[in-house]
Design an enzyme around this catalytic site. Sequence first.
Site, mmCIF file in Angstrom:
data_model
loop_
_atom_site.group_PDB
_atom_site.id
_atom_site.type_symbol
_atom_site.label_atom_id
_atom_site.label_comp_id
_atom_site.label_asym_id
_atom_site.label_seq_id
_atom_site.Cartn_x
_atom_site.Cartn_y
_atom_site.Cartn_z
ATOM 1 C CD GLU A 79 -2.900 -1.200 2.319
ATOM 2 O OE1 GLU A 79 -2.492 -0.688 3.380
ATOM 3 O OE2 GLU A 79 -3.959 -1.832 2.228
ATOM 4 C CD GLU A 110 5.502 -20.738 11.485
ATOM 5 O OE1 GLU A 110 5.640 -20.890 12.707
ATOM 6 O OE2 GLU A 110 4.531 -20.171 10.964
#
Length: 268
Positions: A79, A110
């Site tokens: 954004e 992860e």
Amino acid sequence: MIRTTEQDSLYNNIDQMSFQEILTGINQEDQTVPHAVAKCIPQIEKLAFAVTERMKEGGRLFYIGAGTSGRLGVVDASECPPTFGVAFDEVVGIIAGGDTAIRRAVENAEDDPEQAWNDLLYYQIGPKDSVIGLAASGTTPYVIGGLKKAAENQILTGCIVCNSGSPVAAEAQYPVEVVVGPEFLTGSTRMKSGTAQKLVLNMLSTTVMIKLGKVKGNKMVDMQLTNSKLVDRGTQMVMAELQIPYQQAEALLIEHGSVRKAVEAGQI
């Protein structure tokens, strides 16, 4: 380390609650999150200042994380270009497992403590850059390993976690520890913990961009004009700044490509 993110919910038998009881309970828990974030403003301030100073020297900002935390980093980074007009490689969100993991969980991604650094090397990361690890639990090996290697290479490190005294925070020069307490649904850190991380990311990136001169007054003068809504918003800004009619402001905006450049041209 205190694992508050894993503690039992304060609500029992939630599977037997009514719709209203479930929604009310979630909302009550959500209302505690801004208060937890407020306590961390001194930590966020130190991180924002340090990142801003690096970016003023041409550095970039990287977020690394897994699961919900990683996705939130990708969202915030994505954004920044349309909101503030920065280059797409100036704020970068990296998620364990790659872009596939944005939509689907990638098994064991992860758990690899080496992969984050490999992912960062793809961007030719260097000493002017900053790396912020995102991990609600504060125990994600992907994030721990990435921060450790970054620090070894004189790269500024920070983190946003939701437990105190975590391994991730121990590897960060500028830790932000937002302890939101047990989740409504035990261990579901996409809820309060995710909300807390999103709030801190909003605060961090917005503050950094303001201090980098990407805002004038209270307006996004460098935003990208990617749709008609934003063209109209930009036109309104130019109108107000130059005190000119809509059509003239719109023409200036389209000609120059940004509110900032349109206003500067109109003032000549």
